[in-house]
Design a protein around this motif. Structure first.
Motif, PDB file in Angstrom:
ATOM      1  N   ARG A   1       0.979  -1.184   0.026  1.00 38.15           N
ATOM      2  CA  ARG A   1       0.127   0.019   0.125  1.00 38.15           C
ATOM      3  C   ARG A   1       0.937   1.100  -0.037  1.00 38.15           C
ATOM      4  O   ARG A   1       0.503   2.085  -0.596  1.00 38.15           O
ATOM      5  CB  ARG A   1      -0.988  -0.026   1.223  1.00 38.15           C
ATOM      6  N   ILE A   2       1.876   1.238   0.808  1.00 39.09           N
ATOM      7  CA  ILE A   2       2.718   2.403   0.945  1.00 39.09           C
ATOM      8  C   ILE A   2       3.340   2.639  -0.524  1.00 39.09           C
ATOM      9  O   ILE A   2       3.679   3.710  -0.675  1.00 39.09           O
ATOM     10  CB  ILE A   2       3.877   2.239   2.045  1.00 39.09           C
ATOM     11  N   GLU A   3       3.767   1.643  -1.250  1.00 40.14           N
ATOM     12  CA  GLU A   3       4.327   2.008  -2.397  1.00 40.14           C
ATOM     13  C   GLU A   3       3.449   2.551  -3.454  1.00 40.14           C
ATOM     14  O   GLU A   3       3.830   3.442  -4.064  1.00 40.14           O
ATOM     15  CB  GLU A   3       4.844   0.591  -3.041  1.00 40.14           C
ATOM     16  N   PHE A   4       2.121   2.254  -3.324  1.00 45.35           N
ATOM     17  CA  PHE A   4       0.946   2.996  -4.126  1.00 45.35           C
ATOM     18  C   PHE A   4       0.887   4.143  -3.878  1.00 45.35           C
ATOM     19  O   PHE A   4       0.833   5.164  -4.600  1.00 45.35           O
ATOM     20  CB  PHE A   4      -0.132   1.992  -3.889  1.00 45.35           C
TER      21      PHE A   4
ATOM     22  N   PHE B   1      -4.915   1.777  -4.012  1.00 44.41           N
ATOM     23  CA  PHE B   1      -4.405   0.350  -3.746  1.00 44.41           C
ATOM     24  C   PHE B   1      -5.554  -0.641  -3.662  1.00 44.41           C
ATOM     25  O   PHE B   1      -6.673  -0.479  -2.492  1.00 44.41           O
ATOM     26  CB  PHE B   1      -3.565   0.473  -2.688  1.00 44.41           C
ATOM     27  N   HIS B   2      -5.571  -1.831  -3.828  1.00 44.43           N
ATOM     28  CA  HIS B   2      -6.372  -2.836  -3.920  1.00 44.43           C
ATOM     29  C   HIS B   2      -5.581  -4.081  -3.974  1.00 44.43           C
ATOM     30  O   HIS B   2      -5.076  -4.337  -5.147  1.00 44.43           O
ATOM     31  CB  HIS B   2      -7.808  -2.786  -4.686  1.00 44.43           C
ATOM     32  N   PRO B   3      -5.495  -4.984  -2.934  1.00 42.27           N
ATOM     33  CA  PRO B   3      -4.725  -6.236  -2.959  1.00 42.27           C
ATOM     34  C   PRO B   3      -5.325  -7.121  -4.195  1.00 42.27           C
ATOM     35  O   PRO B   3      -6.692  -7.100  -4.141  1.00 42.27           O
ATOM     36  CB  PRO B   3      -4.825  -6.844  -1.644  1.00 42.27           C
ATOM     37  N   SER B   4      -4.472  -7.425  -4.809  1.00 44.82           N
ATOM     38  CA  SER B   4      -4.863  -8.388  -6.105  1.00 44.82           C
ATOM     39  C   SER B   4      -5.626  -9.730  -5.789  1.00 44.82           C
ATOM     40  O   SER B   4      -6.471 -10.259  -6.548  1.00 44.82           O
ATOM     41  CB  SER B   4      -3.646  -8.646  -7.231  1.00 44.82           C
ATOM     42  N   THR B   5      -4.963 -10.148  -4.566  1.00 46.41           N
ATOM     43  CA  THR B   5      -5.310 -11.494  -4.088  1.00 46.41           C
ATOM     44  C   THR B   5      -5.833 -11.361  -2.562  1.00 46.41           C
ATOM     45  O   THR B   5      -5.119 -10.457  -1.909  1.00 46.41           O
ATOM     46  CB  THR B   5      -4.503 -12.694  -4.586  1.00 46.41           C
TER      47      THR B   5
ATOM     48  N   GLN C   1       1.684  -8.021   7.326  1.00 49.45           N
ATOM     49  CA  GLN C   1       2.988  -7.802   7.222  1.00 49.45           C
ATOM     50  C   GLN C   1       3.310  -6.382   7.803  1.00 49.45           C
ATOM     51  O   GLN C   1       2.318  -5.464   7.747  1.00 49.45           O
ATOM     52  CB  GLN C   1       3.206  -7.847   5.645  1.00 49.45           C
ATOM     53  N   ASN C   2       4.601  -6.333   8.469  1.00 51.68           N
ATOM     54  CA  ASN C   2       4.972  -4.990   8.867  1.00 51.68           C
ATOM     55  C   ASN C   2       6.412  -4.713   8.011  1.00 51.68           C
ATOM     56  O   ASN C   2       7.050  -5.588   7.761  1.00 51.68           O
ATOM     57  CB  ASN C   2       5.425  -5.096  10.292  1.00 51.68           C
ATOM     58  N   THR C   3       6.776  -3.448   7.737  1.00 52.89           N
ATOM     59  CA  THR C   3       8.016  -3.199   7.058  1.00 52.89           C
ATOM     60  C   THR C   3       8.698  -2.132   8.032  1.00 52.89           C
ATOM     61  O   THR C   3       8.103  -1.193   8.224  1.00 52.89           O
ATOM     62  CB  THR C   3       7.860  -2.638   5.497  1.00 52.89           C
ATOM     63  N   VAL C   4      10.038  -2.423   8.022  1.00 49.20           N
ATOM     64  CA  VAL C   4      10.669  -1.453   8.733  1.00 49.20           C
ATOM     65  C   VAL C   4      11.762  -0.584   7.890  1.00 49.20           C
ATOM     66  O   VAL C   4      12.211  -0.975   6.751  1.00 49.20           O
ATOM     67  CB  VAL C   4      11.898  -2.015   9.795  1.00 49.20           C
ATOM     68  N   PHE C   5      11.264   0.933   7.867  1.00 48.84           N
ATOM     69  CA  PHE C   5      11.764   1.650   6.987  1.00 48.84           C
ATOM     70  C   PHE C   5      12.894   2.623   7.526  1.00 48.84           C
ATOM     71  O   PHE C   5      12.726   3.151   8.769  1.00 48.84           O
ATOM     72  CB  PHE C   5      10.965   2.556   6.263  1.00 48.84           C
ATOM     73  N   LEU C   6      14.135   3.030   6.891  1.00 46.04           N
ATOM     74  CA  LEU C   6      14.872   4.040   7.169  1.00 46.04           C
ATOM     75  C   LEU C   6      14.173   5.074   6.480  1.00 46.04           C
ATOM     76  O   LEU C   6      14.152   5.304   5.164  1.00 46.04           O
ATOM     77  CB  LEU C   6      16.195   3.931   6.899  1.00 46.04           C
ATOM     78  N   LEU C   7      13.817   6.200   7.238  1.00 44.44           N
ATOM     79  CA  LEU C   7      13.361   7.318   6.388  1.00 44.44           C
ATOM     80  C   LEU C   7      14.587   8.474   6.232  1.00 44.44           C
ATOM     81  O   LEU C   7      15.060   8.952   7.488  1.00 44.44           O
ATOM     82  CB  LEU C   7      12.193   8.105   7.027  1.00 44.44           C
TER      83      LEU C   7
ATOM     84  N   ASP D   1      -5.908  -3.778   7.172  1.00 49.29           N
ATOM     85  CA  ASP D   1      -6.888  -3.118   6.249  1.00 49.29           C
ATOM     86  C   ASP D   1      -6.724  -1.625   6.065  1.00 49.29           C
ATOM     87  O   ASP D   1      -7.270  -0.869   5.449  1.00 49.29           O
ATOM     88  CB  ASP D   1      -8.312  -3.311   6.833  1.00 49.29           C
ATOM     89  N   ARG D   2      -5.753  -1.096   6.944  1.00 47.34           N
ATOM     90  CA  ARG D   2      -5.296   0.250   6.879  1.00 47.34           C
ATOM     91  C   ARG D   2      -3.710   0.241   7.125  1.00 47.34           C
ATOM     92  O   ARG D   2      -3.110  -0.785   7.677  1.00 47.34           O
ATOM     93  CB  ARG D   2      -5.959   0.998   7.739  1.00 47.34           C
TER      94      ARG D   2
END
Length: 388
Positions: free
Chosen positions: A25-28, A45-49, A69-75, A97-98
């Motif tokens: 979602r964050i990439e979108f 964004f809508h998950p394809s599956t 899923q969680n993703t750790v980012f360096l901002l 869901d968000r």
């Protein structure tokens, strides 16, 4: 010679192909927030599956949970930012869901009034996963670690460690978890290193997981230390184990005074009950690097300095970052949480604190506040924030 490319003039047929590569979602959001034309090229964004569904340790009712899923980012502020920044910040993004922002160590929810995705370069440092109930809300009980096998192996599959230290796996849609046989000690951590999945047990032995034959292949000797919990960390292309030590009085009491008896670590399933009450206090860490053997068991070599590297030990994932990448961060340190109960379900109802361990003087300090976590200081432009 530099060539300037006007990306807005790409052929229209390329935009759907680009959209197919954006899985999160964050990439979108980052793509669609660049400008109005880019926003119009891709729908919201809508998950394809549907998310994959998996069984739980305590259930015999088939797949009753789904994967989140969680993703750790360096901002990191762009190099052209004004005033120049002394470093970046860490944040964990949860996609369910968000989209939610969390502290990367404690997983506490971050409430911030500003989060402009275009103000930063976002570098992915790692992913973590957890299972949520299909009916109801919240993380599923009975698990302390979940990782996803590479999709290259075929259908979606997860490796899990139960809160009792058992190690198992399941493929999407399976009716029940399947457990690996491992006698004598509990499994402390699981992770990926150079495309292979590895686990470390309470004695510090590392095993490579062979999914084709459902085997755990021992690749290392025991860690010399007698710490209470082992963490796998990859840093600068090397594999490390971080040994966490708890206060000696409680270790003696639990081991009936036999501190050097390895068998007490093989029988320490009762320790997880004490994790829940937060009785065990962290007093020390030791770090070991794996020296790979040629045709024989690899061995652990104790490391006295991480140089400018910083290790982060969260309940759901561990990762390493150069101190130069973070604002106001000192190298040769380990950041960790006092949340001794590693059951993922409790991450949403507990309020763990974070600490930093300095390998140089072996001191432990509580983090009252830190510049290395998002949100940044007020002077950068964030008006207010709070943790709940």
């Amino acid at each position: 010679m530099d060539i300037t490319v006007d990306w807005s003039n790409l052929p229209l047929e390329l935009w759907p192909l680009i959209g197919e590569k954006l899985k999160l979602r964050i990439e979108f959001l980052r793509f669609r927030s660049v400008c109005n034309p880019w926003r119009s090229y891709l729908p919201p964004f809508h998950p394809s599956t549907p998310p994959p569904k998996f069984p739980l340790p305590s259930s015999s009712d088939g797949p009753t949970s789904f994967l989140s899923q969680n993703t750790v980012f360096l901002l990191r502020p762009p190099a052209t930012s004004s005033p120049p920044s002394s470093g970046g910040w860490l944040v964990k993004v949860e996609e369910c869901d968000r989209m939610l922002l969390r502290n990367p160590i404690t997983s506490r929810r971050i409430r911030s009034e500003c989060f402009n995705l275009l103000e930063f370069d976002m570098i992915e440092l790692g992913k973590s996963y957890f299972l949520r109930y299909i009916l109801g809300s919240g993380s599923a009980c009975g698990l302390k670690k979940v990782i996803v096998m590479p999709y290259e192996i075929g259908e979606c599959a997860v490796l899990v460690i139960s809160d009792k230290g058992n190690f198992g796996y399941a493929r999407s849609g399976d009716q029940k978890l399947r457990w690996f046989g491992h006698e004598g000690s509990v499994i402390d951590d699981v992770g990926f290193y150079k495309g292979q999945s590895y686990v470390v047990d309470s004695l510090g032995c590392v095993f490579r997981i062979t999914m084709s034959s459902h085997e755990m292949v021992k690749i290392s000797s025991k860690v010399v230390g007698l710490g209470g919990r082992k963490h796998l960390v990859e840093s600068c292309g090397e594999l490390y184990v971080v040994d966490r030590y708890y206060d000696q009085e409680q270790s003696k009491q639990e081991g009936n005074g036999l501190e050097l008896d390895f068998r007490i670590f093989g029988r320490r399933r009762g320790r997880y009950r004490r994790f829940r009450s937060g009785e065990l206090k962290v007093v020390d860490f030791k770090v070991y690097k794996l020296e790979w053997g040629d045709g024989e068991l690899s061995r652990w070599v104790e490391v006295n300095s991480l140089d400018d590297q910083v290790f982060f030990l969260a309940n759901d994932c561990s990762f390493a970052v150069s101190a130069q990448e973070l604002a106001g961060c000192k190298g040769n340190c380990i950041y960790f949480t006092d949340e001794n109960d590693v059951n993922l379900a409790l991450r949403e109802v507990t309020r763990p604190e974070s600490f930093v361990f300095d390998l140089e003087d072996r001191s432990i300090q509580k983090l009252e506040s830190s510049q290395i976590f998002w949100p940044p200081p007020i002077e950068f432009g964030c008006t207010s924030s709070s943790l709940d």
